[in-house]
Design a protein around this motif. Structure first.
Motif, mmCIF file in Angstrom:
data_model
loop_
_atom_site.group_PDB
_atom_site.id
_atom_site.type_symbol
_atom_site.label_atom_id
_atom_site.label_comp_id
_atom_site.label_asym_id
_atom_site.label_seq_id
_atom_site.Cartn_x
_atom_site.Cartn_y
_atom_site.Cartn_z
ATOM 1 N N ILE A 140 7.171 -35.484 -24.400
ATOM 2 C CA ILE A 140 6.078 -34.558 -24.704
ATOM 3 C C ILE A 140 4.770 -35.196 -24.266
ATOM 4 O O ILE A 140 4.525 -36.370 -24.548
ATOM 5 N N ILE A 141 3.947 -34.400 -23.595
ATOM 6 C CA ILE A 141 2.559 -34.782 -23.340
ATOM 7 C C ILE A 141 1.726 -33.884 -24.235
ATOM 8 O O ILE A 141 1.786 -32.651 -24.124
ATOM 9 N N LEU A 142 0.979 -34.500 -25.140
ATOM 10 C CA LEU A 142 0.408 -33.781 -26.284
ATOM 11 C C LEU A 142 -1.071 -34.079 -26.449
ATOM 12 O O LEU A 142 -1.477 -35.240 -26.517
ATOM 13 N N ASP A 143 -1.867 -33.013 -26.517
ATOM 14 C CA ASP A 143 -3.297 -33.153 -26.778
ATOM 15 C C ASP A 143 -3.503 -33.578 -28.231
ATOM 16 O O ASP A 143 -2.771 -33.139 -29.125
ATOM 17 N N VAL A 144 -4.491 -34.417 -28.452
ATOM 18 C CA VAL A 144 -4.789 -34.873 -29.811
ATOM 19 C C VAL A 144 -5.442 -33.762 -30.623
ATOM 20 O O VAL A 144 -4.983 -33.418 -31.709
ATOM 21 N N ALA A 145 -6.533 -33.190 -30.092
ATOM 22 C CA ALA A 145 -7.329 -32.222 -30.852
ATOM 23 C C ALA A 145 -7.072 -30.810 -30.339
ATOM 24 O O ALA A 145 -7.415 -30.487 -29.206
ATOM 25 N N MET A 146 -6.453 -29.998 -31.185
ATOM 26 C CA MET A 146 -6.192 -28.601 -30.859
ATOM 27 C C MET A 146 -6.475 -27.765 -32.096
ATOM 28 O O MET A 146 -6.348 -28.256 -33.213
ATOM 29 N N PRO A 147 -6.841 -26.479 -31.889
ATOM 30 C CA PRO A 147 -6.984 -25.588 -33.050
ATOM 31 C C PRO A 147 -5.636 -25.445 -33.760
ATOM 32 O O PRO A 147 -4.582 -25.562 -33.133
ATOM 33 N N GLY A 148 -5.667 -25.199 -35.037
ATOM 34 C CA GLY A 148 -4.409 -25.095 -35.784
ATOM 35 C C GLY A 148 -3.842 -26.484 -35.993
ATOM 36 O O GLY A 148 -4.560 -27.404 -36.375
ATOM 37 N N MET A 149 -2.561 -26.637 -35.704
ATOM 38 C CA MET A 149 -1.896 -27.929 -35.870
ATOM 39 C C MET A 149 -2.358 -28.894 -34.775
ATOM 40 O O MET A 149 -2.273 -28.581 -33.603
ATOM 41 N N THR A 150 -2.842 -30.061 -35.189
ATOM 42 C CA THR A 150 -3.297 -31.064 -34.222
ATOM 43 C C THR A 150 -2.097 -31.823 -33.639
ATOM 44 O O THR A 150 -0.982 -31.737 -34.165
ATOM 45 N N GLY A 151 -2.358 -32.586 -32.588
ATOM 46 C CA GLY A 151 -1.306 -33.398 -31.995
ATOM 47 C C GLY A 151 -0.699 -34.389 -32.989
ATOM 48 O O GLY A 151 0.526 -34.456 -33.126
ATOM 49 N N PRO A 152 -1.518 -35.168 -33.703
ATOM 50 C CA PRO A 152 -0.950 -36.087 -34.688
ATOM 51 C C PRO A 152 -0.158 -35.374 -35.788
ATOM 52 O O PRO A 152 0.838 -35.901 -36.280
ATOM 53 N N GLU A 153 -0.576 -34.159 -36.172
ATOM 54 C CA GLU A 153 0.187 -33.401 -37.167
ATOM 55 C C GLU A 153 1.550 -32.990 -36.598
ATOM 56 O O GLU A 153 2.555 -33.053 -37.313
ATOM 57 N N LEU A 154 1.591 -32.603 -35.326
ATOM 58 C CA LEU A 154 2.878 -32.286 -34.694
ATOM 59 C C LEU A 154 3.743 -33.534 -34.601
ATOM 60 O O LEU A 154 4.949 -33.476 -34.862
ATOM 61 N N GLN A 155 3.147 -34.664 -34.289
ATOM 62 C CA GLN A 155 3.887 -35.924 -34.234
ATOM 63 C C GLN A 155 4.566 -36.189 -35.584
ATOM 64 O O GLN A 155 5.750 -36.535 -35.630
#
Length: 124
Positions: free
Chosen positions: A53-68
């Motif tokens: 996965i290539i994942l952005d850190v800051a996103m609206p809704g669930m953030t990258g670290p929250e998905l991690q």
């Protein structure tokens, strides 16, 4: 028998990243699915099929670290390469400490990306 190319999921709310990054990854022999949000990824078939996965850190809704954390809670072991527009070494250290392979600051070079993909065992 032909070997299946590895599937990389790109999760980033920035449309330009979702358009450009998959082209580069495909040129490296990878299959790619792109998602505008963590929630869209969680609702997709790519959830259990992604090799990385290539994942952005800051996103609206669930953030990258929250998905991690969500993936870890679901016992889904998949290499994560974070990307972020905010050059914050504390965030970088935290996501790597929490299990990410790498955290690249945008704009990153093709060489930096390839090195991260090698660390994640997605390319040779």
């Amino acid at each position: 028998m032909r070997k299946r190319s590895k599937l990389v999921s790109v999760i980033d709310d920035d449309e330009s990243v979702r358009e450009a990054l998959p082209d580069l990854l495909r040129s490296l022999g990878l299959s790619v699915e792109a998602f505008p949000s963590a929630e869209a990824f969680l609702g997709s078939q790519a959830l259990g099929a992604s090799d990385g996965i290539i994942l952005d850190v800051a996103m609206p809704g669930m953030t990258g670290p929250e998905l991690q954390r969500e993936l870890r809670d679901r016992n889904l072991q998949v290499p994560i390469i974070f990307v972020t527009a905010f050059a914050d070494d504390m965030v970088r250290e935290r996501v790597i400490r929490d299990g990410a392979v790498e955290c690249l600051f945008k704009p990153f070079s093709e060489d930096e990306l390839q090195n991260a993909l090698r660390l994640a065992s997605l390319v040779i």
